[in-house]
Scaffold this motif. Structure first.
Motif, PDB file in Angstrom:
ATOM      1  N   HIS A 241      32.842  75.849  85.821  1.00 18.88           N
ATOM      2  CA  HIS A 241      34.084  76.535  85.479  1.00 18.88           C
ATOM      3  C   HIS A 241      34.086  76.934  84.003  1.00 18.88           C
ATOM      4  O   HIS A 241      33.645  76.163  83.138  1.00 18.88           O
ATOM      5  CB  HIS A 241      35.286  75.630  85.773  1.00 18.88           C
ATOM      6  N   PRO A 242      34.576  78.140  83.686  1.00 21.21           N
ATOM      7  CA  PRO A 242      34.614  78.577  82.281  1.00 21.21           C
ATOM      8  C   PRO A 242      35.389  77.640  81.362  1.00 21.21           C
ATOM      9  O   PRO A 242      35.052  77.510  80.184  1.00 21.21           O
ATOM     10  CB  PRO A 242      35.281  79.955  82.364  1.00 21.21           C
ATOM     11  N   TYR A 243      36.425  76.980  81.896  1.00 12.74           N
ATOM     12  CA  TYR A 243      37.183  76.054  81.053  1.00 12.74           C
ATOM     13  C   TYR A 243      36.330  74.853  80.671  1.00 12.74           C
ATOM     14  O   TYR A 243      36.378  74.378  79.529  1.00 12.74           O
ATOM     15  CB  TYR A 243      38.451  75.600  81.773  1.00 12.74           C
ATOM     16  N   THR A 244      35.538  74.342  81.614  1.00 14.19           N
ATOM     17  CA  THR A 244      34.642  73.229  81.307  1.00 14.19           C
ATOM     18  C   THR A 244      33.645  73.628  80.227  1.00 14.19           C
ATOM     19  O   THR A 244      33.365  72.867  79.296  1.00 14.19           O
ATOM     20  CB  THR A 244      33.885  72.788  82.574  1.00 14.19           C
ATOM     21  N   ARG A 245      33.104  74.837  80.342  1.00 18.88           N
ATOM     22  CA  ARG A 245      32.163  75.330  79.329  1.00 18.88           C
ATOM     23  C   ARG A 245      32.843  75.454  77.969  1.00 18.88           C
ATOM     24  O   ARG A 245      32.263  75.116  76.934  1.00 18.88           O
ATOM     25  CB  ARG A 245      31.600  76.677  79.758  1.00 18.88           C
ATOM     26  N   ALA A 246      34.088  75.923  77.978  1.00 15.66           N
ATOM     27  CA  ALA A 246      34.828  76.078  76.726  1.00 15.66           C
ATOM     28  C   ALA A 246      35.094  74.724  76.077  1.00 15.66           C
ATOM     29  O   ALA A 246      35.023  74.583  74.849  1.00 15.66           O
ATOM     30  CB  ALA A 246      36.133  76.824  76.975  1.00 15.66           C
ATOM     31  N   PHE A 280      43.434  79.466  84.174  1.00 14.56           N
ATOM     32  CA  PHE A 280      42.737  79.654  82.912  1.00 14.56           C
ATOM     33  C   PHE A 280      42.417  81.125  82.627  1.00 14.56           C
ATOM     34  O   PHE A 280      41.980  81.470  81.523  1.00 14.56           O
ATOM     35  CB  PHE A 280      41.435  78.832  82.904  1.00 14.56           C
ATOM     36  N   ALA A 281      42.659  81.990  83.606  1.00 13.07           N
ATOM     37  CA  ALA A 281      42.269  83.400  83.492  1.00 13.07           C
ATOM     38  C   ALA A 281      42.792  84.090  82.230  1.00 13.07           C
ATOM     39  O   ALA A 281      42.045  84.842  81.586  1.00 13.07           O
ATOM     40  CB  ALA A 281      42.721  84.163  84.736  1.00 13.07           C
ATOM     41  N   PRO A 282      44.050  83.885  81.788  1.00  7.50           N
ATOM     42  CA  PRO A 282      44.521  84.585  80.587  1.00  7.50           C
ATOM     43  C   PRO A 282      43.751  84.237  79.316  1.00  7.50           C
ATOM     44  O   PRO A 282      43.795  84.986  78.340  1.00  7.50           O
ATOM     45  CB  PRO A 282      45.990  84.137  80.475  1.00  7.50           C
ATOM     46  N   ARG A 283      43.041  83.112  79.312  1.00  8.46           N
ATOM     47  CA  ARG A 283      42.308  82.688  78.120  1.00  8.46           C
ATOM     48  C   ARG A 283      40.791  82.789  78.307  1.00  8.46           C
ATOM     49  O   ARG A 283      40.038  82.416  77.406  1.00  8.46           O
ATOM     50  CB  ARG A 283      42.673  81.241  77.777  1.00  8.46           C
ATOM     51  N   CYS A 284      40.373  83.268  79.445  1.00  7.60           N
ATOM     52  CA  CYS A 284      38.949  83.220  79.814  1.00  7.60           C
ATOM     53  C   CYS A 284      38.240  84.518  79.447  1.00  7.60           C
ATOM     54  O   CYS A 284      38.695  85.613  79.794  1.00  7.60           O
ATOM     55  CB  CYS A 284      38.814  82.952  81.307  1.00  7.60           C
ATOM     56  N   GLU A 285      37.107  84.402  78.790  1.00  8.38           N
ATOM     57  CA  GLU A 285      36.341  85.586  78.402  1.00  8.38           C
ATOM     58  C   GLU A 285      35.601  86.212  79.578  1.00  8.38           C
ATOM     59  O   GLU A 285      35.095  87.329  79.471  1.00  8.38           O
ATOM     60  CB  GLU A 285      35.340  85.220  77.307  1.00  8.38           C
ATOM     61  N   PHE A 286      35.527  85.488  80.717  1.00 11.09           N
ATOM     62  CA  PHE A 286      34.835  86.007  81.884  1.00 11.09           C
ATOM     63  C   PHE A 286      35.795  86.484  82.977  1.00 11.09           C
ATOM     64  O   PHE A 286      35.368  86.802  84.070  1.00 11.09           O
ATOM     65  CB  PHE A 286      33.910  84.936  82.473  1.00 11.09           C
ATOM     66  N   ALA A 287      37.100  86.496  82.708  1.00  7.54           N
ATOM     67  CA  ALA A 287      38.082  86.794  83.742  1.00  7.54           C
ATOM     68  C   ALA A 287      37.967  88.219  84.236  1.00  7.54           C
ATOM     69  O   ALA A 287      37.622  89.143  83.491  1.00  7.54           O
ATOM     70  CB  ALA A 287      39.488  86.545  83.195  1.00  7.54           C
TER      71      ALA A 287
END
Length: 293
Positions: A241-246, A280-287
């Protein structure tokens, strides 16, 4: 096995939304995420320690050894708390009774749950204070909470949770107020008790470094939801998940020396509003468009 499922309530502010997990004896489950992710609320829901205005509209909010904690009466829940489930709270100053000496607060669970004399209970309390690193425990055990520093109060909370040797320990940021030396001592004590009595541990923390060395599996929470669950090795080497990576990119030691520290842009979601798709989509660079569907 302990299980928890905490659904959102329609028409209210939903703190958590479907947080299922199971934990077997002697296992350690890490729960990580930023502030307001719902980690502490999930733990308190399982222990039925929510404020009066909080409601659980449906489903199960924690089962322990086959018993649904949501349906137990007060007497039955009290019998489980202590020898069954122990909890280390996040803020010891608001969790310790300011009018009671530390000695009385430490021996109280032993006097309630075990057939033990007050002298033997006090001896056990002294041993536990020594184990969590309280110097001159024989004198300090008779102090009041305000006479201890924040770190020492945290150690007292840990001693209270472990003194009955519970089958399940819920540790909510247990080492945040401690220096790294004492932190290592506490974690070693928890692992030792796991080996001795098969205690399961739910470890809530912001510290991914602690998670990597302590936990078998990890659940990542964001906006009151579980966004990723994996064994510890997979979570760190192949996060999905992008949040985990962040979160991992936010670890200071992961930054190249001399560069600006990485931060996650934006703010956590407003849980009072419905969230479609990935929170997490509003803060995700991959959204992309599919993330909010």
């Amino acid at each position: 096995t302990v299980a928890s499922q905490c659904p959102r309530q329609a028409g209210g502010v939903g703190a958590v939304d479907g947080v299922p997990f199971t934990l077997a004896a002697a296992q350690t489950r890490g729960v990580v995420g930023d502030s307001a992710a719902g980690k502490s609320v999930t733990a308190r829901t399982s222990m039925q320690l929510l404020p009066a205005y909080a409601k659980i509209p449906e489903g199960s909010a924690g089962s322990f050894m086959g018993q649904n904690l949501l349906t137990l009466d007060r007497k039955s829940r009290r019998a489980i708390s202590g020898p069954g489930i122990g909890m280390i709270f996040q803020d010891p100053m608001t969790s310790l009774n300011p009018y009671m000496r530390i000695s009385d607060q430490l021996i109280e669970p032993l006097m309630i749950h075990e057939d033990i004399s007050k002298d033997d209970a006090l001896k056990r309390a002294l041993e536990m204070l020594d184990a969590v690193g309280i110097n001159d425990a024989s004198n300090r055990i008779h102090y009041y909470p305000h006479e201890f520093s924040g770190g020492m109060r945290q150690r007292v909370m840990i001693a209270m949770a472990l003194i009955t040797k519970p089958e399940l320990l819920i540790a909510d940021e247990p080492t945040t107020a401690l220096d790294v030396t004492v932190q290592a001592q506490i974690l070693e004590l928890i692992q030792k008790m796991q080996q001795e009595i098969g205690m399961g541990v739910i470890f809530i923390t912001h510290d991914l470094g602690v998670v990597s060395g302590l936990c078998d599996r990890v659940q990542v929470m964001y906006g009151g939801r579980i966004v990723e669950t994996a064994d510890t090795r997979s979570l760190f080497y192949t996060p999905r998940h992008p949040y985990t990576r962040a979160l991992q990119k936010s670890i200071p030691s992961m930054q190249p020396k001399g560069t600006e520290l990485y931060t996650i842009e934006g703010l956590p979601p407003d849980v009072s509003k419905p969230m479609a798709g990935c929170s997490f989509a509003p803060r995700c660079e991959f959204a992309n468009e599919g993330c909010t569907a």
